[in-house]
Motif scaffolding. Structure first.
Motif, short mmCIF file in Angstrom:
data_model
loop_
_atom_site.label_atom_id
_atom_site.label_comp_id
_atom_site.label_asym_id
_atom_site.label_seq_id
_atom_site.Cartn_x
_atom_site.Cartn_y
_atom_site.Cartn_z
N ASN A 1 0.82 -1.20 0.00
CA ASN A 1 0.00 0.00 0.00
C ASN A 1 0.85 1.25 0.00
O ASN A 1 1.92 1.29 0.62
N ARG A 2 0.38 2.25 -0.69
CA ARG A 2 1.01 3.56 -0.72
C ARG A 2 -0.01 4.53 -0.17
O ARG A 2 -1.15 4.58 -0.65
N ILE A 3 0.34 5.30 0.87
CA ILE A 3 -0.62 6.17 1.53
C ILE A 3 -0.21 7.63 1.35
O ILE A 3 0.95 7.98 1.53
N ILE B 1 3.20 9.42 2.77
CA ILE B 1 3.48 8.98 4.14
C ILE B 1 4.67 8.00 4.19
O ILE B 1 5.42 7.98 5.16
N ASN B 2 4.86 7.21 3.14
CA ASN B 2 5.91 6.20 3.15
C ASN B 2 7.31 6.80 3.18
O ASN B 2 8.20 6.27 3.82
N LYS C 1 -3.72 1.17 -8.64
CA LYS C 1 -5.11 1.62 -8.60
C LYS C 1 -5.46 2.20 -7.24
O LYS C 1 -4.89 1.83 -6.21
N HIS C 2 -6.43 3.10 -7.27
CA HIS C 2 -6.95 3.71 -6.05
C HIS C 2 -7.72 2.64 -5.27
O HIS C 2 -8.62 2.01 -5.81
N ASN C 3 -7.35 2.43 -4.03
CA ASN C 3 -7.99 1.41 -3.21
C ASN C 3 -9.13 2.02 -2.40
O ASN C 3 -10.27 1.62 -2.56
N ILE D 1 -5.41 8.96 1.26
CA ILE D 1 -5.72 8.18 0.07
C ILE D 1 -4.79 6.98 0.04
O ILE D 1 -3.57 7.13 0.20
N VAL D 2 -5.34 5.77 -0.16
CA VAL D 2 -4.54 4.55 -0.17
C VAL D 2 -4.55 3.96 -1.58
O VAL D 2 -5.61 3.79 -2.19
#
Length: 78
Positions: free
Chosen positions: A3-5, A26-27, A59-61, A72-73
Motif C-alpha cells: 500500500n502507498r498512503i 506517508i511512506n 489503482k486507487h484502493n 488516500i490509499v
C-alpha cells in the motif's frame, strides 16, 4: 501488493497565494503543493487526478478522513 498512503490537506488562501492542496507521501515523507483546481468538485478529486496523472501506481484502493485530513490509499505492484 504494497500500500502507498498519501495525506492530503487543503491549504487556505492567503494575501499572496490562492487556495492550494498539499499531498504528502506517508511512506517516504516527500510532499508537493499544487494549486486548487476549480474544475473539480472537491479536494479528493483534485488529489486523485494529480496522483493518477503524475505518479505511477496501480489503482486507487480507498480513502478516508481523519479530522480535517484526507488519506488516500493506493495498491502498488512493488
Amino acid at each position: 501488493m504494497k500500500n502507498r498512503i498519501y495525506k492530503v490537506k487543503k491549504l487556505p488562501a492567503t494575501n499572496n497565494k490562492g487556495t492550494r492542496i498539499k499531498i504528502i507521501d506517508i511512506n517516504n515523507l516527500n510532499n508537493i503543493t499544487i494549486p486548487y483546481n476549480y474544475k473539480f468538485k472537491n479536494t479528493l478529486d483534485i488529489a486523485l487526478n494529480y496522483i493518477e496523472t503524475n505518479l505511477i501506481y496501480l489503482k486507487h484502493n480507498f480513502s478516508f478522513y481523519d479530522k480535517n485530513v484526507l488519506y488516500i490509499v493506493y495498491n502498488t505492484k512493488i
